[in-house]
Design a protein around this motif. Structure first.
Motif, PDB file in Angstrom:
ATOM      1  N   CYS A   5       0.856  -1.183   0.000  1.00  0.00           N
ATOM      2  CA  CYS A   5       0.000   0.000   0.000  1.00  0.00           C
ATOM      3  C   CYS A   5       0.901   1.245   0.000  1.00  0.00           C
ATOM      4  CB  CYS A   5      -0.930   0.001   1.206  1.00  0.00           C
ATOM      5  SG  CYS A   5      -0.128   0.382   2.768  1.00  0.00           S
TER       6      CYS A   5
ATOM      7  N   CYS B 104      -5.910   2.862   4.118  1.00  0.00           N
ATOM      8  CA  CYS B 104      -4.977   1.926   3.489  1.00  0.00           C
ATOM      9  C   CYS B 104      -5.517   1.556   2.120  1.00  0.00           C
ATOM     10  CB  CYS B 104      -4.844   0.673   4.348  1.00  0.00           C
ATOM     11  SG  CYS B 104      -3.718  -0.514   3.602  1.00  0.00           S
TER      12      CYS B 104
ATOM     13  N   CYS C 272      -0.980  -0.776   8.540  1.00  0.00           N
ATOM     14  CA  CYS C 272      -1.931   0.329   8.653  1.00  0.00           C
ATOM     15  C   CYS C 272      -2.913   0.063   9.775  1.00  0.00           C
ATOM     16  CB  CYS C 272      -2.682   0.529   7.338  1.00  0.00           C
ATOM     17  SG  CYS C 272      -1.657   1.263   6.060  1.00  0.00           S
TER      18      CYS C 272
ATOM     19  N   CYS D 227      -3.981  -3.118   5.459  1.00  0.00           N
ATOM     20  CA  CYS D 227      -2.891  -4.056   5.680  1.00  0.00           C
ATOM     21  C   CYS D 227      -2.557  -4.069   7.170  1.00  0.00           C
ATOM     22  CB  CYS D 227      -1.675  -3.667   4.849  1.00  0.00           C
ATOM     23  SG  CYS D 227      -0.832  -2.189   5.449  1.00  0.00           S
TER      24      CYS D 227
ATOM     25  N   CYS E 272       2.859   1.984   3.299  1.00  0.00           N
ATOM     26  CA  CYS E 272       4.004   1.104   3.528  1.00  0.00           C
ATOM     27  C   CYS E 272       5.147   1.459   2.592  1.00  0.00           C
ATOM     28  CB  CYS E 272       3.594  -0.359   3.339  1.00  0.00           C
ATOM     29  SG  CYS E 272       2.535  -0.966   4.664  1.00  0.00           S
TER      30      CYS E 272
END
Ligand SMILES: [Zn+2]
Ligand SMILES: [Zn+2]
Length: 103
Positions: free
Chosen positions: A4, A35, A27, A24, A7
């Motif tokens: 994502c 996210c 998140c 995720c 990240c």
């Protein structure tokens, strides 16, 4: 599945979708609501953009209406002032006439 954007930005790994969640794990742990590990749903995004455009249009309408009313209000104010000063000068004339010709 690609990481994502959060990240990717924060160089977090691994970016894995959490169970029964649209976020995720990273998140989810950070309590980030946005996210996009599954991608932003296009239909939802389009609806949001439409709503925003609608609001922007409405805002412009309301703003121009406000300006129109403001102008109208000022015009009426001006007319009221003129009428009032006319009224006063008429009253003064009457008083002056009465002073000259007492009834
Ligand atoms: Zn992630
Ligand atoms: Zn994420």
């Amino acid at each position: 599945m690609p990481d994502c954007s959060r990240c990717l930005r924060l160089h977090l790994s691994p970016c894995k979708a959490a169970d029964r969640s649209t976020s995720c794990q990273n998140c989810l742990r950070a309590n980030v609501a946005s996210c996009d590990v599954f991608g932003v749903p296009t239909a939802e995004l389009r609806a949001l953009m439409d709503e925003k455009r609608r609001l922007d249009r409405r805002k412009e309408e309301v703003l121009s209406e406000l300006l129109r009313l403001e102008k109208q209000s000022r015009a009426l104010e001006g007319r009221a002032e003129k009428a009032l000063s006319r009224e006063i000068s008429l009253m003064e004339e009457d008083e002056a006439l009465e002073a000259h010709h007492p009834s």
